[in-house]
Design a protein around this motif. Structure first.
Motif, short mmCIF file in Angstrom:
data_model
loop_
_atom_site.label_atom_id
_atom_site.label_comp_id
_atom_site.label_asym_id
_atom_site.label_seq_id
_atom_site.Cartn_x
_atom_site.Cartn_y
_atom_site.Cartn_z
N VAL A 1 68.05 39.35 31.94
CA VAL A 1 67.36 38.35 32.75
C VAL A 1 66.01 38.90 33.19
O VAL A 1 65.89 40.09 33.49
N ILE A 2 65.02 38.03 33.19
CA ILE A 2 63.72 38.35 33.77
C ILE A 2 63.71 37.68 35.13
O ILE A 2 63.85 36.46 35.22
N LEU A 3 63.55 38.47 36.17
CA LEU A 3 63.41 37.94 37.53
C LEU A 3 61.96 38.14 37.91
O LEU A 3 61.46 39.26 37.88
N GLU A 4 61.28 37.06 38.25
CA GLU A 4 59.85 37.20 38.54
C GLU A 4 59.40 36.20 39.58
O GLU A 4 59.87 35.06 39.61
N LYS A 5 58.49 36.65 40.42
CA LYS A 5 57.73 35.75 41.30
C LYS A 5 56.34 35.74 40.70
O LYS A 5 55.62 36.74 40.75
N SER A 6 55.98 34.63 40.07
CA SER A 6 54.72 34.52 39.35
C SER A 6 53.64 33.90 40.23
O SER A 6 53.91 32.98 40.99
N ALA A 7 52.42 34.38 40.05
CA ALA A 7 51.26 33.84 40.75
C ALA A 7 50.47 32.94 39.80
O ALA A 7 50.30 33.26 38.62
N PHE A 8 50.00 31.82 40.34
CA PHE A 8 49.21 30.86 39.58
C PHE A 8 47.95 30.51 40.36
O PHE A 8 47.95 30.54 41.59
N VAL A 9 46.91 30.19 39.63
CA VAL A 9 45.64 29.78 40.25
C VAL A 9 45.14 28.55 39.52
O VAL A 9 45.35 28.40 38.30
N LYS A 10 44.49 27.66 40.28
CA LYS A 10 43.94 26.45 39.68
C LYS A 10 42.42 26.56 39.68
O LYS A 10 41.80 26.76 40.72
N GLU A 11 41.85 26.46 38.48
CA GLU A 11 40.39 26.50 38.32
C GLU A 11 39.96 25.33 37.45
O GLU A 11 40.59 25.06 36.43
N ASN A 12 38.91 24.66 37.87
CA ASN A 12 38.41 23.49 37.11
C ASN A 12 39.52 22.50 36.81
O ASN A 12 39.64 22.00 35.70
N ASN A 13 40.35 22.27 37.83
CA ASN A 13 41.46 21.30 37.74
C ASN A 13 42.50 21.68 36.68
O ASN A 13 43.16 20.83 36.10
N HIS A 14 42.66 22.98 36.44
CA HIS A 14 43.56 23.47 35.40
C HIS A 14 44.35 24.67 35.96
O HIS A 14 43.74 25.62 36.41
N TRP A 15 45.68 24.61 35.91
CA TRP A 15 46.51 25.72 36.38
C TRP A 15 46.59 26.83 35.34
O TRP A 15 46.67 26.55 34.14
N PHE A 16 46.58 28.09 35.82
CA PHE A 16 46.72 29.25 34.94
C PHE A 16 47.72 30.23 35.56
O PHE A 16 47.76 30.42 36.78
N TYR A 17 48.47 30.89 34.70
CA TYR A 17 49.35 32.00 35.11
C TYR A 17 48.47 33.22 35.28
O TYR A 17 47.66 33.54 34.43
N GLY B 1 49.94 36.38 36.88
CA GLY B 1 50.80 37.55 36.72
C GLY B 1 51.80 37.59 37.86
O GLY B 1 52.08 36.58 38.51
N TYR B 2 52.33 38.77 38.09
CA TYR B 2 53.29 38.94 39.17
C TYR B 2 52.61 38.71 40.51
O TYR B 2 51.51 39.21 40.73
N ALA B 3 53.29 37.97 41.38
CA ALA B 3 52.73 37.71 42.71
C ALA B 3 52.86 38.95 43.57
O ALA B 3 53.88 39.63 43.56
N LYS B 4 51.80 39.24 44.28
CA LYS B 4 51.81 40.35 45.24
C LYS B 4 52.09 39.76 46.61
O LYS B 4 51.34 38.91 47.08
N ASP B 5 53.17 40.17 47.20
CA ASP B 5 53.54 39.62 48.52
C ASP B 5 52.65 40.11 49.62
O ASP B 5 52.05 41.10 49.62
#
Length: 129
Positions: free
Chosen positions: A107-123, A125-129
């Protein structure tokens, strides 16, 4: 049959829409789910194009696709989402992705971070708490 990402829609009405439109999702969770389906399908082009340019592992694309093809994907379980909605510019998605690798479940357990730029979501990487 339900979509690979676990939604109760067919792949054609769920993740395939995003795979065909270049990852134009409304939410970070939709992008994360569509990226999981892209792993199941070993769709390296989609995985690269939806990975933020600041962290995109372009040189690892071939290895990622080879690995994605070498495992048997079982299911995706989304545990938590913070922000990542239509009006947000950042968000996280915590998930577990289950797969068989050489006959053993992993299993891959992950908290992923996403950012929206120019109305487009991108992955990102791992979220830093």
């Amino acid at each position: 049959m339900n979509c690979y990402c676990g939604n109760n829609k067919s792949y054609k009405k769920c993740c395939e829409v995003f795979h065909l439109n270049g990852g134009q999702t409304e939410t970070a969770q939709q992008l994360m789910r569509s990226r999981y389906s892209a792993f199941v399908l070993a769709n390296g082009e989609y995985l690269m194009s939806t990975h933020h340019k600041s962290t995109r592992p372009t040189s690892e694309k071939k290895a990622i696709v080879t690995w994605a093809k070498s495992v048997e994907w079982i299911k995706l379980d989304v545990q938590d989402t913070t922000k990542g909605l239509e009006k947000d510019t950042k968000g996280t998605v915590t998930f577990s992705a289950y797969f068989y690798d050489n006959g053993s479940m992993d299993v891959i357990l992950e908290k992923s971070a996403f950012v929206k730029e120019n109305n487009h979501w991108f992955y990102v990487g791992y979220a830093k708490d």
